[in-house]
Design an enzyme around this catalytic site. Structure first.
Site, PDB file in Angstrom:
ATOM      1  N   CYS A 168      46.825  48.510  36.440  1.00 12.54           N
ATOM      2  CA  CYS A 168      46.987  46.911  37.030  1.00 12.54           C
ATOM      3  C   CYS A 168      46.806  46.030  35.762  1.00 12.54           C
ATOM      4  O   CYS A 168      47.736  45.282  35.643  1.00 12.54           O
ATOM      5  CB  CYS A 168      45.700  46.548  37.911  1.00 12.54           C
ATOM      6  SG  CYS A 168      45.909  47.546  39.502  1.00 12.54           S
ATOM      7  N   GLU A 212      43.369  37.909  39.375  1.00 13.11           N
ATOM      8  CA  GLU A 212      43.472  38.199  37.849  1.00 13.11           C
ATOM      9  C   GLU A 212      44.030  37.148  36.994  1.00 13.11           C
ATOM     10  O   GLU A 212      45.072  36.841  37.015  1.00 13.11           O
ATOM     11  CB  GLU A 212      44.011  39.643  37.454  1.00 13.11           C
ATOM     12  CG  GLU A 212      43.255  40.645  38.474  1.00 13.11           C
ATOM     13  CD  GLU A 212      41.840  40.931  38.086  1.00 13.11           C
ATOM     14  OE1 GLU A 212      41.326  40.606  37.103  1.00 13.11           O
ATOM     15  OE2 GLU A 212      41.127  41.406  38.995  1.00 13.11           O
ATOM     16  N   HIS A 232      44.165  41.580  42.892  1.00 14.49           N
ATOM     17  CA  HIS A 232      43.567  42.960  43.126  1.00 14.49           C
ATOM     18  C   HIS A 232      43.212  42.721  44.756  1.00 14.49           C
ATOM     19  O   HIS A 232      42.666  41.596  45.264  1.00 14.49           O
ATOM     20  CB  HIS A 232      42.389  43.275  42.530  1.00 14.49           C
ATOM     21  CG  HIS A 232      42.698  44.111  41.326  1.00 14.49           C
ATOM     22  ND1 HIS A 232      42.286  43.927  40.061  1.00 14.49           N
ATOM     23  CD2 HIS A 232      43.171  45.395  41.288  1.00 14.49           C
ATOM     24  CE1 HIS A 232      42.591  45.140  39.383  1.00 14.49           C
ATOM     25  NE2 HIS A 232      43.113  45.935  39.993  1.00 14.49           N
TER      26      HIS A 232
END
Ligand code: PCA
Length: 210
Positions: free
Chosen positions: A148, A86, A171
């Protein structure tokens, strides 16, 4: 020994729909192998409660207590078929209940924070290296708006406040029962992520010294 730089690894506990969170098992396993592979670093591990109120506070405490050189956070994504790095955390909260059944207090994580904070690990170089080693990986700029995203946003805020440290979020698929991304492979890939991120950190600091 007290002067070894610290790497902070976090995973998450369960949340609605995910009674067993593979990211928790992953970081425990990863810390064991990382301590053997990289004895010059200290590894601190935390399993975060998937809770709107508690997770951000814990992240702030962990940064204060450990002052890590690298904070690498892991969580599962039901939609992920690859290891997903991410690159961004947004100042938003998806209106979804957490593990305690609580909804976020507001549609934003903080009232006065920036709309987006960017991860500071070199995601393109890392995904290229992982794919070359046979670990399917990709880059994402949408961490999802749930816990998250919140943890990445707050960890990056702590990093900004402190200055020079690396923060990343990974992730992983929810189901790690089958190759090519079973628990062993994801753990090996995660160790590669740590190594590449730390190599880049030391390359940067030697550049600044020159
Ligand atoms: N995944 C959730 C939160 C905890 C986890 O493992 C997410 O993607 O936000």
């Amino acid at each position: 020994m007290g002067s070894r730089p610290t790497v902070l690894l976090t995973g998450f506990g369960p949340f609605p729909g995910v009674p067993t969170n593979a990211s928790g098992e992953l970081v425990r396993k990863l810390a064991r192998t990382a301590r053997r592979a990289l004895p010059e670093f200290r590894f601190a591990v935390a399993i975060l409660p998937t809770e709107w109120n508690r997770a951000p506070r814990l992240i702030a405490n962990l940064h204060e207590r450990h002052r890590p050189l690298l904070a690498l956070h892991f969580g599962v994504a039901g939609t992920a078929k690859t290891i997903r790095l991410e690159t961004e955390a947004a100042n938003i909260c998806r209106v979804a209940p957490d593990a305690a059944g609580t909804l976020p207090a507001s549609a934003q994580l903080t009232e006065d924070g920036p709309a987006v904070r960017r991860s500071s690990i070199a995601a393109p170089a890392i995904t290229a290296a992982l794919n070359a080693k046979g670990y399917p990986s990709s880059i994402s700029n949408d961490a999802g708006g749930y816990l998250c995203n919140a943890v990445l946003y707050h960890s990056l805020a702590a990093a900004e406040a402190r200055g020079d440290l690396l923060v990343g979020f990974v992730h992983i698929p929810q189901d790690l029962s089958e190759p090519p991304l079973d628990m062993t492979a994801v753990s090996a890939a995660a160790l590669e992520i740590i190594k590449i991120a730390l190599d880049m950190a030391s390359a940067e600091s030697s550049l600044t010294l020159v």
